[in-house]
Design a protein around this motif. Structure first.
Motif, mmCIF file in Angstrom:
data_model
loop_
_atom_site.group_PDB
_atom_site.id
_atom_site.type_symbol
_atom_site.label_atom_id
_atom_site.label_comp_id
_atom_site.label_asym_id
_atom_site.label_seq_id
_atom_site.Cartn_x
_atom_site.Cartn_y
_atom_site.Cartn_z
ATOM 1 N N ILE A 159 0.825 -1.210 0.000
ATOM 2 C CA ILE A 159 0.000 0.000 0.000
ATOM 3 C C ILE A 159 0.859 1.261 0.000
ATOM 4 C CG2 ILE A 159 -0.301 0.292 2.489
ATOM 5 C CD1 ILE A 159 -3.409 0.619 1.528
ATOM 6 N N GLU A 160 2.139 1.138 0.359
ATOM 7 C CA GLU A 160 3.059 2.279 0.390
ATOM 8 C C GLU A 160 3.665 2.605 -0.980
ATOM 9 O OE1 GLU A 160 3.552 4.403 2.723
ATOM 10 O OE2 GLU A 160 2.556 3.378 4.371
ATOM 11 N N ILE A 161 3.396 1.784 -2.014
ATOM 12 C CA ILE A 161 3.930 2.047 -3.352
ATOM 13 C C ILE A 161 3.137 3.205 -3.955
ATOM 14 C CG2 ILE A 161 4.367 1.107 -5.648
ATOM 15 C CD1 ILE A 161 4.563 -1.674 -4.258
ATOM 16 N N ALA A 162 3.815 4.295 -4.244
ATOM 17 C CA ALA A 162 3.164 5.558 -4.601
ATOM 18 C C ALA A 162 2.373 5.524 -5.905
ATOM 19 C CB ALA A 162 4.201 6.677 -4.656
ATOM 20 N N ASP A 163 2.764 4.696 -6.874
ATOM 21 C CA ASP A 163 2.054 4.717 -8.157
ATOM 22 C C ASP A 163 0.761 3.915 -8.144
ATOM 23 O OD1 ASP A 163 2.857 2.058 -8.399
ATOM 24 O OD2 ASP A 163 4.213 2.420 -10.079
ATOM 25 N N ARG A 190 5.838 5.732 1.250
ATOM 26 C CA ARG A 190 5.820 6.598 0.063
ATOM 27 C C ARG A 190 6.894 6.165 -0.943
ATOM 28 N NH1 ARG A 190 4.332 10.146 4.299
ATOM 29 N NH2 ARG A 190 6.410 10.939 4.699
ATOM 30 N N ILE A 191 6.838 4.907 -1.329
ATOM 31 C CA ILE A 191 7.854 4.295 -2.204
ATOM 32 C C ILE A 191 7.640 4.715 -3.660
ATOM 33 C CG2 ILE A 191 8.740 2.105 -3.071
ATOM 34 C CD1 ILE A 191 7.772 0.902 -0.343
ATOM 35 N N ASN A 192 8.693 5.226 -4.269
ATOM 36 C CA ASN A 192 8.675 5.607 -5.684
ATOM 37 C C ASN A 192 9.666 4.739 -6.452
ATOM 38 O OD1 ASN A 192 6.888 8.019 -5.860
ATOM 39 N ND2 ASN A 192 8.283 8.702 -4.261
ATOM 40 N N LYS A 193 9.183 4.123 -7.525
ATOM 41 C CA LYS A 193 10.064 3.330 -8.382
ATOM 42 C C LYS A 193 10.939 4.288 -9.175
ATOM 43 C CE LYS A 193 6.438 -0.094 -8.807
ATOM 44 N NZ LYS A 193 5.462 -0.715 -9.710
#
Length: 65
Positions: free
Chosen positions: A31-35, A61-64
């Motif tokens: 759920i923390e994956i921003a996209d 707030r993980i950004n690839k």
């Protein structure tokens, strides 16, 4: 903001681990994956904010990259 590499990800459970350059591991939930995709590949470079959760710091707030 920190950067690291996803070293583990269990899709059905939505749980994973990011390792930063100094060797520290941060757990995360999808759920923390921003996209909004709710999935990430092992080996993916990411940036994230360390957030205090459940008595430890986890990746948020993980950004690839």
């Amino acid at each position: 903001m920190l950067t690291g590499i996803v070293t583990e990800f269990d899709g059905p459970r939505g749980l994973g681990t990011v390792k930063v350059n100094d060797g520290t591991n941060f757990m995360f939930h999808c759920i923390e994956i921003a996209d909004g995709t709710r999935t990430v590949d092992v080996g993916q470079h990411v940036s994230f904010d360390p957030l205090p959760k459940f008595g430890q710091y986890q990746a948020g707030r993980i950004n690839k990259r």
